[in-house]
Design an enzyme around this catalytic site. Structure first.
Site, PDB file in Angstrom:
ATOM      1  N   ILE A  34     -60.082  25.064  19.117  1.00 33.05           N
ATOM      2  CA  ILE A  34     -61.132  25.173  18.084  1.00 33.05           C
ATOM      3  C   ILE A  34     -62.037  23.951  18.027  1.00 33.05           C
ATOM      4  CG2 ILE A  34     -60.167  26.926  16.547  1.00 33.05           C
ATOM      5  CD1 ILE A  34     -58.900  24.767  14.881  1.00 33.05           C
ATOM      6  N   GLY A  35     -61.704  22.908  18.729  1.00 34.78           N
ATOM      7  CA  GLY A  35     -62.589  21.748  18.715  1.00 34.78           C
ATOM      8  C   GLY A  35     -62.079  20.664  19.639  1.00 34.78           C
ATOM      9  N   GLY A  37     -62.367  16.424  20.054  1.00 32.82           N
ATOM     10  CA  GLY A  37     -62.824  15.134  19.540  1.00 32.82           C
ATOM     11  C   GLY A  37     -62.651  14.081  20.608  1.00 32.82           C
ATOM     12  N   PHE A  39     -60.512  11.737  20.824  1.00 28.28           N
ATOM     13  CA  PHE A  39     -59.158  11.383  21.274  1.00 28.28           C
ATOM     14  C   PHE A  39     -58.161  12.523  21.172  1.00 28.28           C
ATOM     15  CE2 PHE A  39     -59.087  10.482  16.857  1.00 28.28           C
ATOM     16  CZ  PHE A  39     -57.783  10.511  16.423  1.00 28.28           C
ATOM     17  N   GLY A  40     -58.699  13.742  21.106  1.00 24.32           N
ATOM     18  CA  GLY A  40     -57.776  14.860  21.137  1.00 24.32           C
ATOM     19  C   GLY A  40     -58.482  16.204  21.105  1.00 24.32           C
ATOM     20  N   LYS A  41     -57.759  17.215  21.568  1.00 23.30           N
ATOM     21  CA  LYS A  41     -58.265  18.590  21.473  1.00 23.30           C
ATOM     22  C   LYS A  41     -57.568  19.246  20.292  1.00 23.30           C
ATOM     23  CE  LYS A  41     -59.758  20.256  25.939  1.00 23.30           C
ATOM     24  NZ  LYS A  41     -59.626  19.446  27.126  1.00 23.30           N
ATOM     25  N   VAL A  42     -58.320  20.048  19.528  1.00 24.18           N
ATOM     26  CA  VAL A  42     -57.720  20.696  18.356  1.00 24.18           C
ATOM     27  C   VAL A  42     -57.549  22.184  18.642  1.00 24.18           C
ATOM     28  CG1 VAL A  42     -57.928  21.106  15.880  1.00 24.18           C
ATOM     29  CG2 VAL A  42     -58.844  18.995  16.864  1.00 24.18           C
ATOM     30  N   LYS A  55     -53.570  19.000  16.737  1.00 25.68           N
ATOM     31  CA  LYS A  55     -54.375  18.104  17.571  1.00 25.68           C
ATOM     32  C   LYS A  55     -53.492  17.529  18.669  1.00 25.68           C
ATOM     33  CE  LYS A  55     -57.830  15.390  16.117  1.00 25.68           C
ATOM     34  NZ  LYS A  55     -58.587  14.273  15.583  1.00 25.68           N
ATOM     35  N   ASP A 151     -65.002   6.895  10.138  1.00 22.70           N
ATOM     36  CA  ASP A 151     -65.622   7.885  11.026  1.00 22.70           C
ATOM     37  C   ASP A 151     -66.158   9.060  10.198  1.00 22.70           C
ATOM     38  OD1 ASP A 151     -66.486   8.808  13.435  1.00 22.70           O
ATOM     39  OD2 ASP A 151     -64.522   9.550  14.111  1.00 22.70           O
TER      40      ASP A 151
HETATM   41  N1  ATP Z   1     -57.564  21.250  10.436  1.00 27.70           N
HETATM   42  C1  ATP Z   1     -58.574  21.823  11.057  1.00 27.70           C
HETATM   43  N2  ATP Z   1     -58.926  23.090  10.791  1.00 27.70           N
HETATM   44  C2  ATP Z   1     -59.964  23.670  11.429  1.00 27.70           C
HETATM   45  N3  ATP Z   1     -60.705  23.071  12.374  1.00 27.70           N
HETATM   46  C3  ATP Z   1     -60.411  21.802  12.699  1.00 27.70           C
HETATM   47  C4  ATP Z   1     -59.334  21.108  12.066  1.00 27.70           C
HETATM   48  N4  ATP Z   1     -59.289  19.853  12.562  1.00 27.70           N
HETATM   49  C5  ATP Z   1     -60.288  19.774  13.464  1.00 27.70           C
HETATM   50  N5  ATP Z   1     -60.960  20.935  13.554  1.00 27.70           N
HETATM   51  C6  ATP Z   1     -62.105  21.248  14.433  1.00 27.70           C
HETATM   52  O1  ATP Z   1     -62.007  20.464  15.592  1.00 27.70           O
HETATM   53  C7  ATP Z   1     -63.129  19.607  15.723  1.00 27.70           C
HETATM   54  C8  ATP Z   1     -62.693  18.315  16.390  1.00 27.70           C
HETATM   55  O2  ATP Z   1     -61.913  17.595  15.481  1.00 27.70           O
HETATM   56  P1  ATP Z   1     -61.539  16.093  15.717  1.00 27.70           P
HETATM   57  O3  ATP Z   1     -61.139  15.545  14.419  1.00 27.70           O
HETATM   58  O4  ATP Z   1     -60.582  15.971  16.815  1.00 27.70           O
HETATM   59  O5  ATP Z   1     -62.804  15.508  16.370  1.00 27.70           O
HETATM   60  P2  ATP Z   1     -64.154  14.953  15.792  1.00 27.70           P
HETATM   61  O6  ATP Z   1     -63.912  14.368  14.485  1.00 27.70           O
HETATM   62  O7  ATP Z   1     -65.212  15.991  15.910  1.00 27.70           O
HETATM   63  O8  ATP Z   1     -64.462  13.832  16.828  1.00 27.70           O
HETATM   64  P3  ATP Z   1     -63.852  12.377  16.939  1.00 27.70           P
HETATM   65  O9  ATP Z   1     -62.404  12.514  17.092  1.00 27.70           O
HETATM   66  O10 ATP Z   1     -64.546  11.937  18.136  1.00 27.70           O
HETATM   67  O11 ATP Z   1     -64.238  11.642  15.720  1.00 27.70           O
HETATM   68  C9  ATP Z   1     -63.662  19.450  14.308  1.00 27.70           C
HETATM   69  O12 ATP Z   1     -65.007  19.087  14.273  1.00 27.70           O
HETATM   70  C10 ATP Z   1     -63.406  20.850  13.762  1.00 27.70           C
HETATM   71  O13 ATP Z   1     -64.430  21.720  14.164  1.00 27.70           O
END
Ligand code: ATP
Length: 510
Positions: A34-35, A37, A39-42, A55, A151
């Site tokens: 679903i996303g 970032g 430092f990780g894939k969610v 994550k 962040d």
């Molecule tokens: N608990 C959650 N429920 C639903 N979607 C989520 C959840 N956590 C993260 N996501 C989705 O995954 C994406 C990536 O999340 P993540 O926190 O890893 O990265 P980021 O904040 O976009 O980037 P970075 O880690 O570089 O700051 C989010 O923008 C969101 O769309």
């Protein structure tokens, strides 16, 4: 309890007895991505039968020191509980299998939502979302130890099924690069768009850097645009923000209260930025300004319910009657006009609460109140005399007035009625305007706008003093449609009952 005893107990409560909620790798199953970032894939996933977000950290071969720091941060995260903070549920901290499990927030991140112009997000709703985020960050800032998120950006604000916002991606600074910079020099993506100047310049920073980032997020929430989208190169961007103090342009039609707040948040000097406590107080005002245009309406709501967006009907009507110096429910005679005014306002404004178990039957929502003021306002000075409640009663007393009714429902009420039959309703697309739906000569149904010009009403290019005036003066008749005739008004039984007295006879019903 003496202070020392209290301090000991407090330490006991906070001491690490249980460790972070450790989840075994085999308890987690991965579903859709679903996303991603830095430092990780969610992933959407499942843990102990519950749908969760998982994550999976990109890097798994951490050295011992980083791993210890990671465990410590995970432990601290597990102590933060707030409705506007994404719930941390547990983690696997086994090297090679490091994952973090949180609640799954169904509508994803705010950035995606904001930039999808097909999604309707009224300013009022967006400001409420901003307040949710501010409440979450404030909680982090007031925690012990203080969490500086570091962040804050729209992709770290998640949106749930009720459009409430939750902060995610806090803590874990041990795993984050200290000062994340351009990933791709050819695009602005991955740049520190939300980063406070002092952070970009590697100076000391504290909670007020989150305030700067929140200022940029507020701008993004306001404009639904990407901040600094014209910047491409990191060095030029850094110079623009840190040396020339460039900030995104605030649109001219921005609410004054919101403009002031954004400008304070992204002040170049961290000392001049507000705390989140102040931001929340300011957003309370902005939400009211966004929910209604009417100056007196805003004044009333700020004085009566500053921090609430939904209030029980009884509290609302008592406050309104006191404010407008008219008799309250308990003061007026059940057969009086004042009592009828209250009943009419309730019929047009009060709603069932959306959430169950609140113990309240009927509520008034600030946004709906704002809309009613647009239709029937402006609100006069709070002096006895002709109030907006009188106007509402007068309009509702006419059988042809149907209030909230969309085009399809209007058509079904008029189907099969004689030519010339009509009803008047709120315009569903233009707040403050009305629509007259009428059966015309070929038995089709025509919907025409009544627009507002200050306190006047314009129908087929003729200016009228009121909605009632349009009907009394047999308005319309252009382009083959039939002039309005009171007798051909289609009755709306929803409001008719309000005008029947106890014995069932009609009281001033038009
Ligand atoms: N608990 C959650 N429920 C639903 N979607 C989520 C959840 N956590 C993260 N996501 C989705 O995954 C994406 C990536 O999340 P993540 O926190 O890893 O990265 P980021 O904040 O976009 O980037 P970075 O880690 O570089 O700051 C989010 O923008 C969101 O769309």
């Amino acid at each position: 309890m003496d202070p020392q005893q209290y301090a000991n107990n407090y330490q006991d409560f906070n001491s690490d007895r249980s460790g972070p909620p450790e989840i075994r790798p085999e308890e987690i199953s991965f579903e859709d991505l679903i996303g991603t970032g830095s430092f990780g894939k969610v992933y959407k996933g499942r843990c102990r039968q519950k749908a969760v977000a998982v994550k999976l950290l990109h890097k798994q071969n951490y050295d011992a020191a980083t791993l210890t720091a990671f465990r410590k941060e995970v432990h601290l995260m597990s102590k933060i509980y707030h409705p506007n903070i994404c719930l941390f549920m547990g983690a696997c901290t086994i090297p090679g299998k490091c994952v973090i499990v949180t609640e799954l927030v169904p509508k994803g991140n705010l950035e995606t939502l904001l930039h999808d112009q097909k999604i309707q997000l009224p300013l009022y709703l967006r400001m409420r979302m901003a307040r949710d985020a501010a409440l979450g960050i404030n909680w982090l800032h007031e925690s012990n130890p203080v969490f500086v998120h570091r962040d804050i950006k729209s992709s770290n604000l998640l949106v749930d099924e009720n459009m409430r916002v939750k902060i995610c991606d806090f803590g874990l600074s041990a795993l984050k690069q200290k000062h994340k910079m351009l990933k791709d020099q050819s695009s602005a993506k991955g740049t520190p768009l939300y980063m406070a100047p002092e952070v970009m310049m590697f100076k000391e920073f504290n909670e007020s850097s989150d305030v700067y980032s929140f200022g940029i997020v507020l701008w993004e929430i306001l404009t639904r645009k990407e901040p600094f989208s014209h910047h491409r190169e990191l060095e030029k961007f850094r110079e623009a923000v840190c040396v020339k103090h460039e900030r995104p342009p605030i649109p001219a039609d921005c609410l004054d209260s919101l403009r002031r707040l954004i400008e304070k948040c992204w002040d170049k000097d961290p000392i001049h930025r507000p705390s989140f406590k102040d931001i929340i107080a300011q957003l309370d005002q902005v939400i009211i300004d966004a929910a209604m245009n009417d100056a007196k309406g805003r004044e009333f709501w700020k004085k009566s319910f500053l921090t609430e967006q939904e209030v029980p009907w009884e509290a609302f009507i008592d406050a309104l009657c006191n404010w407008s110096k008219s008799p309250t429910r308990t003061q007026c005679d059940k057969n009086s006009i004042d009592y009828l005014n209250i009943k009419c306002l309730k019929a047009i404004l009060a709603e069932q609460p959306k959430s169950e178990g609140t113990g309240v039957d009927t509520i008034v929502n600030i946004e709906k109140f704002g809309k009613i003021l647009e239709f029937f306002g402006p609100v006069p000075e709070p002096t006895p005399g002709h109030s907006i409640m009188d106007t509402i009663r007068e309009v509702l007393s006419h059988k042809w007035f149907h209030g909230d009714l969309d085009t399809a429902d209007a058509a079904s009420r008029l189907n099969g009625q004689p030519v010339g039959s009509f009803l008047i309703r709120f315009s569903s697309t233009n707040i403050g305007n009305f629509t007259i739906s009428q059966v015309v000569a070929d038995n089709s149904i025509k919907h025409q706008r009544v627009s507002r010009q200050a306190s006047k009403f314009v129908y087929q290019n003729v200016v009228y003093d009121s909605l009632i005036d349009i009907v009394l003066k047999n308005g319309g008749g252009l382009n083959g449609d039939i002039k309005l005739d009171q007798n051909l008004g289609v009755p709306n039984y929803k409001f008719m009952y309000l005008f029947c007295n106890v014995s069932g006879t009609s009281q001033q019903y038009g």
